[in-house]
Design a protein around this motif. Structure first.
Motif, PDB file in Angstrom:
ATOM      1  N   ASN A   1      -6.654  -0.029  -0.503  1.00 16.69           N
ATOM      2  CA  ASN A   1      -6.171   1.174  -2.111  1.00 16.69           C
ATOM      3  C   ASN A   1      -4.381   1.345  -1.678  1.00 16.69           C
ATOM      4  O   ASN A   1      -4.365   1.170  -0.363  1.00 16.69           O
TER       5      ASN A   1
ATOM      6  N   SER B   1      -8.234  -0.623   4.263  1.00 23.75           N
ATOM      7  CA  SER B   1      -8.713  -0.946   3.427  1.00 23.75           C
ATOM      8  C   SER B   1      -7.443  -1.183   1.695  1.00 23.75           C
ATOM      9  O   SER B   1      -6.935  -0.466   2.109  1.00 23.75           O
TER      10      SER B   1
ATOM     11  N   SER C   1     -10.521   4.984  -0.572  1.00 17.92           N
ATOM     12  CA  SER C   1     -11.016   3.462   0.003  1.00 17.92           C
ATOM     13  C   SER C   1     -11.955   2.915  -1.922  1.00 17.92           C
ATOM     14  O   SER C   1     -12.742   3.606  -1.754  1.00 17.92           O
TER      15      SER C   1
ATOM     16  N   ARG D   1       1.981   2.215   2.733  1.00 16.67           N
ATOM     17  CA  ARG D   1       1.311   2.916   4.664  1.00 16.67           C
ATOM     18  C   ARG D   1       2.098   3.483   5.405  1.00 16.67           C
ATOM     19  O   ARG D   1       3.298   2.439   5.473  1.00 16.67           O
TER      20      ARG D   1
ATOM     21  N   LYS E   1       1.041  -1.098  -0.052  1.00 14.70           N
ATOM     22  CA  LYS E   1       0.249   0.133   0.025  1.00 14.70           C
ATOM     23  C   LYS E   1       1.411   1.179   0.458  1.00 14.70           C
ATOM     24  O   LYS E   1       0.107   1.882  -0.501  1.00 14.70           O
TER      25      LYS E   1
HETATM   26 MG    MG Z   1      -7.903   3.531   4.278  1.00 10.90          MG
END
Ligand code: MG
Ligand code: TXA
Length: 371
Positions: A168, A166, A174, A81, A79
């Motif tokens: 994405n 999520s 999302s 992230r 991701k």
């Molecule tokens: Mg999220």
């Protein structure tokens, strides 16, 4: 000689490229009676430490074994992230909850009884088996028991609590359709299970139930009013509707990041409906004069009131569940069609409207004007 070296370098590069690019299995299933072989395949991949994207009633999740730190780390890589943003562990039966939390508080018991399975995530003290890689280093863990049949079947087949943010790329809206997951994560994850569009379309409500007074960390389809009706009173974390700020430390670390930022500049227009329509039409004319590609996010009721702009219809303004189900699809569409500036109507903030306005404010970077 130089030519030989160049050719050799090219071969190495393409071999490395092939190695880095993973084949993503894509399977479509029925949302009520999913094919068992697909579910078992997804469960096996999760047991082996792989990544599987699957539908939930809120948004698509990117799942991994929530008890395996290495598998959780793969989620962050795929991701892009930040590693201090913790994951939600998804379960498919109440017994699983006992194994991943240290305590189930009285307020937790009440909301579990009322709203699980469903779009509600609870923050509780974590058990020792939950790795810090899943909780972003926190002593608490976020847990959700989704209602979606495909999600529950996959979790059940894996026999594990499944960490799933999520599905994405970090910073994008999302995903509410499998096609959104394909766009963001194809060739970065092992499998995508397509179970059709997410019915709610907005991420789960997050409630911290560790303390004496439950605290709402993220609004969602289980609304403040619904929680109050079961719990008596709750607090709302101050970060919920504030601009991300370095000095403010939200209790849900994810709330500090800028989310859902389309490339287009999004501006929310507040005021009486007729004033809003007039103001937006004026702003469209100014944007067009400057040669900008302009759009409007409107409701069924107002969609025909705008001229010379691309109108994106969110749904019936009196049906927040309809607006919620369409919102992220439309936010993604702004970029697909290459809009540069988008004016949006705003919606009533009661019930699920609070979650819709929370996501719209984030998408606009808190860019708001009065008509
Ligand atoms: Mg999220
Ligand atoms: O509807 C949903 O919740 C979806 C589906 C897939 O279940 N998942 C989702 O996950 O939205 P994600 O990772 O995009 O958002 C999780 C949010 C983040 O804001 C994170 O900071 C917060 O949950 N969170 C996770 N663990 C937490 C904890 N222990 N304490 C406070 N906040 C936590």
């Amino acid at each position: 000689m130089t030519l030989v070296l160049v050719e050799a370098a090219k071969n190495i590069k393409s071999a490395v490229g092939r190695y880095n690019t993973m084949i993503t299995i894509y399977e479509k299933v029925d949302s009520i009676l999913p094919d068992e072989t697909v579910i078992l395949k997804a469960g096996r991949i999760l047991q082996e430490g792989g990544l599987v994207a699957f539908p939930t009633e809120t948004v698509y999740g990117l799942g991994a074994n929530g008890l395996d730190a290495c598998a959780c780390k793969k989620i962050y890589e795929a991701k892009g992230r930040p590693s201090d943003n913790p994951l939600i562990l998804h379960i498919s039966n109440i017994e699983q909850l006992n194994s991943i939390v240290n305590e189930i508080t009285d307020s937790a018991k009440k909301v579990i009884e009322a709203f699980w399975p469903g779009p509600l995530t609870l923050v509780l003290p974590k058990a020792a088996c939950v790795p810090y890689a899943a909780t972003g280093g926190l002593e608490t863990v976020a847990v959700r028991f989704p209602e979606n049949v495909v999600a529950c079947a996959i979790i059940q087949a894996s026999g594990l609590p499944i960490a799933a943010p999520s599905a994405n790329s970090s910073g994008k809206p999302s995903p509410t359709r499998a096609s959104h997951v394909v766009f963001d994560l194809n060739e970065k994850i092992d499998m995508i299970v397509d179970g059709g569009p997410a019915s709610v379309g907005i991420e789960s409500t997050i409630l911290d139930v560790t303390g004496d007074v439950p605290v709402l960390l993220r609004p969602g389809a289980i609304t403040e009013e619904m929680l109050v009706s079961v719990l008596g009173s709750i607090e709302i974390d101050t970060a919920v509707n504030q601009r991300p700020d370095n000095k403010l430390i939200p209790k849900a670390p994810g709330m500090k990041y800028t989310h859902y930022s389309p490339k287009a500049e999004v501006i929310l227009v507040y005021g009486e409906q007729e004033h809003v329509i007039k103001k937006i039409n004026k702003l469209i004319a100014i944007a067009l004069e400057k040669g900008r590609k302009v759009g409007v996010m409107a409701s069924n009721q107002t969609k025909d009131c705008y001229f010379k702009a691309e109108v994106l219809v969110l749904g019936d303004k009196d049906k927040p569940e309809e607006i919620g189900a369409n919102l992220f699809k439309i936010l993604r569409k702004l970029d697909y069609i290459g809009l540069e500036v988008v004016y949006s109507e705003v919606f009533e903030e009661t019930g699920e409207g609070a979650a819709i306005m929370n996501r719209l404010r984030k998408a606009s970077g808190f860019h708001e004007i009065q008509a």
